[in-house]
Design a protein around this motif. Structure first.
Motif, short mmCIF file in Angstrom:
data_model
loop_
_atom_site.label_atom_id
_atom_site.label_comp_id
_atom_site.label_asym_id
_atom_site.label_seq_id
_atom_site.Cartn_x
_atom_site.Cartn_y
_atom_site.Cartn_z
N VAL A 217 0.62 -1.14 0.05
CA VAL A 217 -0.01 -0.01 0.09
C VAL A 217 0.85 1.30 -0.04
O VAL A 217 1.85 1.06 0.80
CB VAL A 217 -0.99 0.04 1.47
CG1 VAL A 217 -1.77 1.28 1.35
CG2 VAL A 217 -1.70 -1.40 1.16
N ASP A 218 0.60 2.19 -0.92
CA ASP A 218 1.33 3.49 -0.89
C ASP A 218 0.55 4.50 -1.61
O ASP A 218 -0.41 4.06 -2.13
CB ASP A 218 2.78 3.29 -1.46
CG ASP A 218 3.70 4.17 -1.03
OD1 ASP A 218 4.64 3.74 -0.61
OD2 ASP A 218 3.56 5.50 -1.30
N LEU A 219 0.91 5.57 -1.47
CA LEU A 219 0.42 6.71 -2.26
C LEU A 219 1.01 6.92 -3.42
O LEU A 219 0.45 7.58 -4.71
CB LEU A 219 0.36 8.06 -1.55
CG LEU A 219 -0.20 7.99 -0.26
CD1 LEU A 219 0.19 9.32 0.44
CD2 LEU A 219 -1.87 7.90 -0.46
N ALA A 222 4.33 4.62 -8.65
CA ALA A 222 5.39 4.10 -9.34
C ALA A 222 6.04 2.99 -8.29
O ALA A 222 6.62 1.83 -8.77
CB ALA A 222 6.59 5.35 -9.79
N ARG A 223 6.24 3.36 -6.95
CA ARG A 223 6.56 2.55 -5.85
C ARG A 223 5.83 1.33 -6.02
O ARG A 223 6.16 0.11 -5.82
CB ARG A 223 6.53 3.11 -4.55
CG ARG A 223 7.62 4.30 -4.57
CD ARG A 223 8.00 4.70 -3.26
NE ARG A 223 9.07 5.52 -3.28
CZ ARG A 223 9.73 6.00 -2.14
NH1 ARG A 223 9.13 5.89 -0.99
NH2 ARG A 223 10.87 6.70 -2.32
N LEU A 224 4.38 1.43 -6.22
CA LEU A 224 3.63 -0.01 -6.05
C LEU A 224 3.95 -0.79 -7.35
O LEU A 224 3.91 -1.91 -7.16
CB LEU A 224 2.02 0.52 -6.26
CG LEU A 224 1.71 1.27 -4.77
CD1 LEU A 224 0.19 1.75 -5.06
CD2 LEU A 224 1.78 0.20 -3.59
N LEU A 308 11.97 -2.03 16.62
CA LEU A 308 13.36 -0.99 16.14
C LEU A 308 14.26 -1.85 15.50
O LEU A 308 14.47 -2.96 16.18
CB LEU A 308 13.88 -0.52 17.43
CG LEU A 308 13.24 0.63 18.11
CD1 LEU A 308 14.23 1.07 19.30
CD2 LEU A 308 13.26 1.93 17.03
N GLU A 309 14.62 -1.51 14.34
CA GLU A 309 15.58 -2.11 13.63
C GLU A 309 15.37 -3.75 13.46
O GLU A 309 16.30 -4.23 13.20
CB GLU A 309 17.03 -1.96 14.32
CG GLU A 309 17.23 -0.44 14.50
CD GLU A 309 18.00 0.12 13.26
OE1 GLU A 309 18.42 -0.64 12.21
OE2 GLU A 309 17.96 1.46 13.26
N GLY A 310 14.28 -3.98 13.32
CA GLY A 310 13.81 -5.34 13.04
C GLY A 310 13.99 -6.41 14.19
O GLY A 310 13.80 -7.67 14.07
N1 NAD Z 1 11.99 1.69 13.58
C1 NAD Z 1 13.29 1.55 12.99
O1 NAD Z 1 14.16 1.09 13.48
C2 NAD Z 1 13.34 2.38 11.72
C3 NAD Z 1 14.19 2.22 11.05
C4 NAD Z 1 14.53 2.96 9.66
C5 NAD Z 1 13.37 3.87 9.41
N2 NAD Z 1 12.39 3.93 10.32
C6 NAD Z 1 11.41 4.73 9.94
O2 NAD Z 1 10.37 4.16 8.98
C7 NAD Z 1 9.80 4.91 8.24
C8 NAD Z 1 10.13 4.53 6.67
O3 NAD Z 1 11.30 4.77 6.38
P1 NAD Z 1 11.73 4.92 4.72
O4 NAD Z 1 13.11 5.01 4.67
O5 NAD Z 1 11.07 3.53 4.25
O6 NAD Z 1 10.93 5.87 4.19
P2 NAD Z 1 10.14 6.32 2.53
O7 NAD Z 1 9.91 7.84 2.53
O8 NAD Z 1 11.14 5.78 1.75
O9 NAD Z 1 9.05 5.38 2.87
C9 NAD Z 1 7.67 5.77 3.37
C10 NAD Z 1 6.59 5.48 2.51
O10 NAD Z 1 5.40 5.66 2.95
C11 NAD Z 1 4.49 6.27 1.93
N3 NAD Z 1 3.34 6.92 2.82
C12 NAD Z 1 3.42 8.07 3.37
N4 NAD Z 1 2.32 8.21 3.77
C13 NAD Z 1 1.56 7.21 3.31
C14 NAD Z 1 -0.08 7.25 3.61
N5 NAD Z 1 -0.88 7.86 4.23
N6 NAD Z 1 -0.47 5.99 2.82
C15 NAD Z 1 0.25 5.19 2.13
N7 NAD Z 1 1.37 5.18 1.85
C16 NAD Z 1 2.01 6.43 2.60
C17 NAD Z 1 5.22 7.05 1.21
O11 NAD Z 1 4.73 7.46 -0.03
C18 NAD Z 1 6.73 6.28 0.99
O12 NAD Z 1 6.78 5.70 -0.04
C19 NAD Z 1 10.28 6.30 8.57
O13 NAD Z 1 9.51 6.98 9.40
C20 NAD Z 1 11.69 6.07 9.21
O14 NAD Z 1 12.23 7.21 10.10
C21 NAD Z 1 12.40 3.37 11.53
#
Ligand code: NAD
Ligand code: ZN
Ligand code: ZN
Length: 365
Positions: A217-219, A222-224, A308-310
């Motif tokens: 699921v994404d907005l 192209a990513r989908l 966190l970090e999987g």
């Molecule tokens: N918890 C952890 O250990 C950890 C580690 C790495 C990254 N993160 C966090 O994970 C998140 C994702 O990181 P990323 O590098 O993949 O970011 P990213 O921006 O590449 O991916 C986020 C995706 O979510 C989509 N998106 C945003 N709002 C949306 C909505 N309402 N509906 C559908 N899609 C939506 C965006 O289009 C984008 O493709 C970030 O918040 C990052 O800080 C957390």
């Protein structure tokens, strides 16, 4: 020693490429000459004024490079070794000792404070001006970085080193959330909300796990499209108002696993709402609002898990991802586009705009 680094001085301004002084490796520290460094969403946190992170600061936490020198007591790597750098942990608290270093009691201090755990920084500018560093125990938006013996992972020297940094955070987070934290089972269903770098790695891992229904699921359409190429069996645009109903009608009684990387409350609630009884929803996106969950919805054995970090042990999981990549079963390199170090602003923008899934900066020479 003098190094080149990309510094955030003003949250609104472009990166400032500067010559800084980097301290020699102290006890337990490892000096790494960078080959490449991935850009993760977390690197933009110092640009959010409300978070009050220290500035000037050097971020970067998906570094890969060659060990140049080690400090006293370091035995896990030696000069010349190729390493991927991941998050830092203490190795001594209860969670570290039980194999969960991402939940280290000092995780925030070591990774997100901008300082070493003792409050010092290895970086300084003109006239000895302190510059915050030690971001995820590395600050690798630079030519050289000081890591620790806990966050370097030695890898083979026959691999494309400059591309491997993202295995240290974003790719690890997505893949290990599916394989380690949620332990997705063969034949099961999973919905991934947000198919950026973290979500796309989750899609790749879901295929490795043998999930037979993999929903992206994404907005960003192209990513989908890319998610489908990489293994998603179904995709939906997150703007669809009846997304929740569509997910339930596709799966019958809901998905076994849901994984949110968007941090958006509406998506998290859709993800939780899509769970079948006994389903698990993993959350990794940075959340900014409280959540309200329908009374008793979770009572039917549904679970919500912050991750966190999987929940990975980098020294175990990073070699596993590399082994899968060698077999063609984990093509994370499809997510990467490389940029010259001096193009760091363009690289960051390309990620925020959704044009590039995982920018990787090639280290300055
Ligand atoms: N918890 C952890 O250990 C950890 C580690 C790495 C990254 N993160 C966090 O994970 C998140 C994702 O990181 P990323 O590098 O993949 O970011 P990213 O921006 O590449 O991916 C986020 C995706 O979510 C989509 N998106 C945003 N709002 C949306 C909505 N309402 N509906 C559908 N899609 C939506 C965006 O289009 C984008 O493709 C970030 O918040 C990052 O800080 C957390
Ligand atoms: Zn610890
Ligand atoms: Zn990260």
């Amino acid at each position: 020693m003098k190094i080149t680094a990309a510094v955030i001085r003003d949250p609104q301004a472009p990166y400032s490429i500067e010559q800084l002084e980097l301290a020699a490796p102290g006890p337990g520290e490892v000096l790494v000459r960078m080959a490449g460094v991935g850009m993760c969403h977390t690197d933009v946190l110092p640009r959010i004024p409300e978070l009050e992170l220290p500035r000037p600061i050097v971020c970067g936490h998906e570094g890969a490079g060659t060990v140049q020198a080690v400090g006293p007591g370091v035995t896990v790597v030696a000069p010349g070794d190729h390493v991927v750098m991941s998050f830092d942990s203490c190795g001594e608290c209860a969670n570290c000792r039980s194999g969960h270093p991402a939940y280290c009691q000092t995780f925030m201090l070591r990774n997100l404070s901008g300082f070493r755990p003792d409050g010092t920084t290895p970086l300084s500018g003109d006239g000895g001006e302190p510059v915050a560093g030690s971001w995820f125990g590395q600050s690798s938006f630079a030519s050289h970085s000081l890591a620790t013996d806990r966050n370097v992972v030695k890898i083979g020297d026959d691999l494309p080193l400059e591309l491997l940094g993202p295995l240290g955070c974003g790719i690890q987070t997505g893949a290990a959330s599916v394989l380690v934290a949620m332990r997705a089972r063969p034949g099961s269903s999973i919905a991934v909300f947000g198919t950026g770098a973290v979500g796309m790695a989750a899609v790749l891992a879901a295929r490795v796990a043998g999930c037979t229904t993999i929903i992206g699921v994404d907005l960003n359409d192209a990513r989908l499209d890319l998610a489908r190429e990489l293994g998603a069996t179904h995709t939906f645009n997150g703007a669809d108002l009846d997304l929740g109903d569509q997910l339930l009608s596709l799966t019958g009684d809901g998905v076994q696993y849901a994984f949110d990387t968007t941090g958006a409350s509406s998506m998290i609630l859709t993800a939780i709402g899509a769970l079948r009884p006994t389903g698990v929803c993993g959350l990794v996106g940075v959340q900014t609002e409280p959540l309200t969950i329908e009374p008793n919805f979770l009572s039917a054995g549904r679970n919500v898990m912050g991750i966190l970090e999987g929940d990975a042990v980098p020294q175990v999981f990073i070699p596993e991802m590399i082994a899968l990549w060698r077999q063609g079963r984990f093509p994370f390199d499809r997510l990467i586009q490389t940029f010259a170090f001096g193009d760091i602003d363009r690289a960051e923008q390309s990620s925020l705009s959704g044009e590039v899934v995982k920018p990787v900066l090639l280290a300055p020479t």
